[in-house]
Scaffold this motif. Sequence first.
Motif, short mmCIF file in Angstrom:
data_model
loop_
_atom_site.label_atom_id
_atom_site.label_comp_id
_atom_site.label_asym_id
_atom_site.label_seq_id
_atom_site.Cartn_x
_atom_site.Cartn_y
_atom_site.Cartn_z
N SER A 9 12.93 -3.41 14.96
CA SER A 9 11.98 -2.82 15.91
C SER A 9 10.56 -2.71 15.36
CB SER A 9 12.47 -1.44 16.37
OG SER A 9 12.70 -0.59 15.27
N GLU A 10 10.34 -3.26 14.18
CA GLU A 10 8.96 -3.30 13.68
C GLU A 10 8.09 -4.17 14.58
OE1 GLU A 10 9.69 -3.46 8.88
OE2 GLU A 10 10.35 -5.12 10.15
N ARG A 11 6.85 -3.78 14.74
CA ARG A 11 5.88 -4.63 15.43
C ARG A 11 5.51 -5.79 14.51
NH1 ARG A 11 4.87 0.73 16.13
NH2 ARG A 11 4.77 1.50 18.29
N PRO A 12 4.98 -6.89 15.07
CA PRO A 12 4.69 -8.07 14.23
C PRO A 12 3.83 -7.75 13.01
CG PRO A 12 4.53 -8.65 16.53
CD PRO A 12 4.74 -7.16 16.50
N GLU A 13 2.78 -6.93 13.19
CA GLU A 13 1.92 -6.61 12.04
C GLU A 13 2.65 -5.77 11.01
OE1 GLU A 13 1.03 -3.56 15.32
OE2 GLU A 13 1.47 -5.72 15.17
N ARG A 20 4.69 -8.49 2.82
CA ARG A 20 3.74 -8.50 1.70
C ARG A 20 4.14 -7.49 0.64
NH1 ARG A 20 0.01 -8.87 6.04
NH2 ARG A 20 -0.48 -6.65 5.87
N ARG A 21 4.71 -6.36 1.07
CA ARG A 21 5.07 -5.30 0.13
C ARG A 21 6.40 -5.57 -0.56
NH1 ARG A 21 6.02 -0.77 3.60
NH2 ARG A 21 8.25 -1.14 3.49
N ALA A 22 7.42 -5.95 0.22
CA ALA A 22 8.78 -6.02 -0.30
C ALA A 22 9.39 -7.42 -0.24
CB ALA A 22 9.67 -5.04 0.46
N GLY A 23 8.68 -8.37 0.35
CA GLY A 23 9.19 -9.72 0.42
C GLY A 23 10.02 -10.03 1.65
N LYS A 24 10.38 -9.00 2.43
CA LYS A 24 11.22 -9.19 3.60
C LYS A 24 10.82 -8.21 4.69
CE LYS A 24 15.47 -10.23 0.93
NZ LYS A 24 15.01 -9.74 -0.39
N SER A 25 11.01 -8.60 5.95
CA SER A 25 10.95 -7.64 7.03
C SER A 25 12.22 -6.79 6.98
CB SER A 25 10.87 -8.36 8.38
OG SER A 25 12.10 -9.01 8.67
N SER A 26 12.27 -5.73 7.77
CA SER A 26 13.47 -4.89 7.77
C SER A 26 14.69 -5.69 8.24
CB SER A 26 13.27 -3.66 8.66
OG SER A 26 13.01 -4.04 10.00
N GLY A 27 14.49 -6.57 9.22
CA GLY A 27 15.59 -7.40 9.68
C GLY A 27 16.06 -8.37 8.62
N GLU A 28 15.14 -8.91 7.87
CA GLU A 28 15.51 -9.85 6.80
C GLU A 28 16.23 -9.14 5.67
OE1 GLU A 28 11.73 -12.72 7.93
OE2 GLU A 28 11.58 -11.32 6.25
N THR A 29 15.86 -7.89 5.40
CA THR A 29 16.62 -7.10 4.42
C THR A 29 18.05 -6.90 4.89
OG1 THR A 29 14.77 -5.93 3.40
CG2 THR A 29 16.87 -4.78 3.45
N ALA A 209 8.07 1.24 -0.86
CA ALA A 209 7.66 1.95 0.36
C ALA A 209 6.96 3.25 0.01
CB ALA A 209 8.88 2.21 1.24
N LEU A 210 7.45 3.97 -1.00
CA LEU A 210 6.80 5.20 -1.42
C LEU A 210 5.41 4.92 -1.98
CD1 LEU A 210 9.66 7.24 -3.13
CD2 LEU A 210 8.81 7.42 -0.79
N ARG A 211 5.29 3.87 -2.78
CA ARG A 211 3.98 3.53 -3.33
C ARG A 211 3.00 3.20 -2.21
NH1 ARG A 211 3.94 -1.16 -7.67
NH2 ARG A 211 4.18 -2.47 -5.82
N ASP A 212 3.49 2.54 -1.17
CA ASP A 212 2.64 2.17 -0.04
C ASP A 212 2.24 3.40 0.79
OD1 ASP A 212 1.44 -0.07 1.37
OD2 ASP A 212 2.81 0.39 3.01
N SER A 213 3.02 4.48 0.68
CA SER A 213 2.78 5.69 1.47
C SER A 213 2.26 6.84 0.62
CB SER A 213 4.08 6.12 2.16
OG SER A 213 4.62 5.09 2.94
#
Length: 286
Positions: A9-13, A20-29, A209-213
Motif C-alpha cells: 500500500s505504499e505510494r509510488p514515491e 533507496r534506503r533498504a534496497g526493496k519496497s515493502s512488497g519486495e521484502t 528505517a529508524l535512521r531514516d526517521s
Amino acid sequence: MPRYLVAQSERPEERERRRRRAGKSSGETYAATLSQLCPGASVDIVSPADASAGPFAAADLIRYDAILLTGSPMHVYDDAPDVRRQLAFMRAVFASGVPSFGSCAGLQVATAAAGGRVRKMPERLEAGVARRIAATDAGRAHPLLEGRPAAWDAPAIHGDEVEELPAGATLLASNGVTRVQAAEICHDRGVFWGVQYHPELSIEEVALALRDSAGDLVEAELAGSECEVQAHVDDLLALHAHPDDRAVRWRLGVDGEFAEERRRRCELTNFLRHAPALRNAAPVAA
C-alpha cells in the motif's frame, strides 16, 4: 506449489524511497521472505492503492492460495482516493474467501475494511522493538501464535494503531503501548490473521528505517538526539550481523525471539502452514 499475492500500500514515491534506503519496497521484502520460507512458490506483487492498478474483484483473487498485506506509511483513516482503493481491495479479498495475513498497516487496512476503527496513536510511537507482547486468553490457544512464549519482543515501527476491532474479530495479543498487537478478523467469506509488528523484516531493515526517521523519534521524545538514534541503529546493525552476540542482545534488551530470524517470523510461518484450512472458513452472515 502455492501461489501467493502480496499487496503493498505504499505510494509510488514511498516505494522508491524505501528502495533507496533498504534496497526493496515493502512488497519486495515480503516476496523475498516468502521465497525463503516456501522455495518454489509463485509470488505476485500488486499495488492496489495506485490509480493505475484498477479495481480488483473477488474473482480476480480466487486463484491465489493466500494474500499478504504489507506495512506502509498510509493512514487508513484519511478519506483519500488511494486509501479508498486500498480498502476496496481488502473488501474484495474478504469476499473472495482467500485467507489473508497482514502486518502493521496491513492489520489496519483489514480492520477498517471490515468496519473497525484506526487512529493516530495518542502522544506516542512504537519504534524499533515492540516490548513484552503477550497473548490474550484467546491468543494462547490460537494457531497464529503457536510457539510464542508468555511474552516476546518483535520489530515494530508505527504511529497509527487499531482503536476498535470490527465485529467478527478476536483480539489475540497486546502490550503496554498498543492494545491490538495481533488479531483474527472474520468478515464476509474471508479470514484474516494480522499483527501490528513486522515478522517479515530483517533487523537491518528496522535499523535503516529508524535512521531514516531519526528526527521524528527525537520529536516524539523517544531519543534525546539524532546521535542517540544512531547509537541504537548501530547496535541493531551489529545484532543483524551477529544475532548470537550476547553483549549486543544485552544492550538492546532482547532475546532470541527478536534476534533470531526463525523466531521473528513465527506468525508468518504459522499463517502459511494453516492457510489451506482457512480458505472460505469464515461464516457468511445471512
